[in-house]
Design an enzyme around this catalytic site. Sequence first.
Site, mmCIF file in Angstrom:
data_model
loop_
_atom_site.group_PDB
_atom_site.id
_atom_site.type_symbol
_atom_site.label_atom_id
_atom_site.label_comp_id
_atom_site.label_asym_id
_atom_site.label_seq_id
_atom_site.Cartn_x
_atom_site.Cartn_y
_atom_site.Cartn_z
ATOM 1 N N LYS A 125 -28.048 -44.154 48.978
ATOM 2 C CA LYS A 125 -27.575 -45.388 49.618
ATOM 3 C C LYS A 125 -28.772 -46.261 49.976
ATOM 4 C CE LYS A 125 -24.405 -46.843 53.371
ATOM 5 N NZ LYS A 125 -23.530 -46.380 54.467
ATOM 6 N N SER A 183 -18.651 -47.824 54.495
ATOM 7 C CA SER A 183 -19.658 -48.706 53.933
ATOM 8 C C SER A 183 -20.428 -48.102 52.765
ATOM 9 C CB SER A 183 -20.653 -49.100 55.026
ATOM 10 O OG SER A 183 -21.379 -47.970 55.468
ATOM 11 N N SER A 203 -18.143 -43.888 57.241
ATOM 12 C CA SER A 203 -18.605 -44.532 56.015
ATOM 13 C C SER A 203 -18.914 -43.622 54.846
ATOM 14 C CB SER A 203 -19.847 -45.367 56.299
ATOM 15 O OG SER A 203 -19.458 -46.587 56.837
HETATM 16 N N1 GLN Z 1 -16.348 -48.949 59.234
HETATM 17 C C1 GLN Z 1 -17.149 -48.596 60.353
HETATM 18 C C2 GLN Z 1 -17.972 -49.783 60.794
HETATM 19 O O1 GLN Z 1 -17.862 -50.790 60.188
HETATM 20 C C3 GLN Z 1 -18.014 -47.436 60.020
HETATM 21 C C4 GLN Z 1 -19.266 -47.786 59.339
HETATM 22 C C5 GLN Z 1 -20.130 -46.629 59.069
HETATM 23 O O2 GLN Z 1 -19.745 -45.468 59.206
HETATM 24 N N2 GLN Z 1 -21.372 -46.926 58.722
HETATM 25 O O3 GLN Z 1 -18.719 -49.736 61.704
#
Ligand code: GLN
Length: 471
Positions: free
Chosen positions: A74, A149, A173
């Site tokens: 990532k 994400s 995410s």
């Molecule tokens: N969807 C969640 C957020 O937007 C989780 C994001 C993540 O785990 N990095 O914060």
Amino acid sequence: MKSYSAFRTARIANETSCSATLEHFLSTIESKNPTINAMISVNNDEARKQAAESDKRFADGSARPLEGMVVAVKDNISTKGQRTTCASKILENFVPIYDATVVERLKANGAVIVGKANLDEFAMGSSNENSAFGAVRNPVNTDYVPGGSSGGSAAAVAAEMCHTALGSDTGGSVRLPASFCGVVGLKPTYGRVSRYGLVAYGSSLDQIGQFGSTVEDAALLYDAVNGFDERDATSSHHAQQHTLTSLKEPLSPLTVAVLPEEQLAGCDAEVLRVYHQTLERLKSLGAQVITHAMQYMSAVIPTYYIVATAEASSNLSRYDGVRYGARKIGADGEVTTATRSEGFGAEVKRRIMIGNYVLSSGYYDAYYTKALKVRRLIYNDYKEMFQKADIFLTPNAPTPPFKIGEKTSDPLAMYLEDIFTVSANLGGVPGISIPAGKSSSGLPIGMQLQANHFAEEKLLNVAYHLERAKG
Ligand code: GLN
């Protein structure tokens, strides 16, 4: 999707080579990435060198645990000498001078790093539509989001651009995109995997997670990267874990906690169908099922979005146009506001504003202090649950994958996608999403298992058997 374990067996039998396998992945990236957009940068030359080295090691009998495993990382994880953008304009040309601990460990274990995967900007999002490099598309059906994400990491595994991938999970995410793309995604216990070199979002929630096409591949990758790191002050002192040795052991007597039906009432009917099928599979594996109502279920999303944004607003203050990345000089000669206004996308700005609000002196006690108290209650609730149960089963997300653009104008609907995942980050417990079924239109639906702190061995062992029970 061909697993790394299957590749390794074939490599040992000399039926394939690391170089040929890498070429297969590189040509898939070339043909599919223009549509899927899973990768931000690709490491052709360096990866080819690493693969050739791996072939030599297989030939001379010195193959390491991840030898020839092709991994996507990532793009919020530091790679020395290779651009690390966080999918943000503000870091568009940022080249780190050091490797994250996980990247060092991948290399030391023989992995081939194929490139950097797309994500929501600074890991903020649930659909991977918040990237300055464009949205990622779901390889199963490109009209749909891959989840976020870490959407690029999950899509890269699902589209056969690599064997496995690393992502980060602050509120779901890793698990959400795994569920939407039909792959396995593990979020370890907080502190299990070093965050050194992971660009911080919500530091008390962030954890690097592992994607694979099978539970075994995710376990292999996890085994290689977990363990104490003195460069991360929150790194756990537990010894490095080797889950692979017990992964395929028969299940010991198992108690699974589930939510009462009313706490699942908001879920889509297709998700509930797959959830009940999964529960039946667990029962057929001999699991005893108990019901545990999560007392603070209605508070998990607000609590998460207060803690995460508070920490994000502080972490992101370092992008000031002076120390890192892009630098923009405004008409009046001012740098910081000009750089941040232009460099950050809309969602990141929204989070910074919410974070600054909940931390401001007038509202600190009403929001931030309150959220910390609720966080402790959520933690206590987990502790109580895991005294009675080994595993907690929930859907991974309340809906199947949704269409690109469907939720972008409704941030609250987007935030609700995380209802089943954020509590694991608030409580610090490990969780995994495994493919469990499909919607009537053929889109993947994953189910989530969680376990007590540091119980990854159990979690992976159960996930392994559940994966088989699905057939
Ligand atoms: N969807 C969640 C957020 O937007 C989780 C994001 C993540 O785990 N990095 O914060």
